[in-house]
Scaffold this motif. Structure first.
Motif: not given
Length: 190
Positions: A22-37
């Motif tokens: 339930d209530e899934l969302g994308v979380y960018e794992v810092p520090p990211t450089s390009d925001g890819s999957a």
């Protein structure tokens, strides 16, 4: 294909940390450089909330890391390592950290974005609040019975060339009567 769709496919529409659906969302794992999957995880609202707000962390919720730490996805490994590191004072997370293996590149990523790496600089202070450094000489402020031996470390004994216990700000190590012992910092002064 959008990042969220890629992550749903990769995770089978489950939180990659706890397995919730339930209530899934994308979380960018810092520090990211390009925001890819590859640099994101699919996480439920509970996991995202506790990651972003350490004051709300429920240690029992994170027992799920026992399974997710074995993921083959580096971003999931990084988040599992960071949460276990944040919770290691609970006891059981340290056991999992001891078992966990990360490739060098993945470990560097985990450490680079870890708030704990910056915040957790442990400072050892004596009974008067003075900062202790490795190699300092301290004096005992109280008679101390040494556990596991018949030695009593007397008040006023100088302990030279102390070592700091890295994961506990309340403990140092030093030699008393030729025996290496652990001493609580509240019983020494510089």
């Amino acid at each position: 294909m959008s990042i969220e769709k890629e992550l749903q496919t990769r995770s089978e529409s489950k939180c990659e940390l706890c397995g919730a659906t339930d209530e899934l969302g994308v979380y960018e794992v810092p520090p990211t450089s390009d925001g890819s999957a590859d640099q994101c995880i699919l996480a439920c609202e509970i996991c995202r909330g506790q990651i972003e707000n350490p004051d709300t962390v429920d240690a029992n919720h994170w027992r799920c890391l026992n399974d997710s730490m074995w993921s083959q996805v580096p971003a999931v490994q990084v988040m599992a390592w960071r949460m276990l590191t944040r919770l290691r004072a609970e006891g059981w997370p340290q056991d999992l950290l001891d078992m966990m293996y990360l490739e060098d590149e993945t470990r560097a990523w985990a450490e680079a974005g870890s708030a704990e790496a910056v915040e957790e600089k442990i400072i050892h202070r004596d009974s008067n609040g003075a900062v202790l450094e490795a190699g300092d000489t301290v004096t005992l402020t109280k008679d101390l019975d040494v556990k596991g031996s018949t030695i009593t470390a007397k008040r006023g004994t100088a302990v030279r060339n102390i070592r700091l216990v890295q994961d506990n700000a309340e403990q140092i190590e030093g030699r008393v009567d030729g025996q290496q012992i652990v001493i609580l910092t509240k019983f020494v002064k510089k």
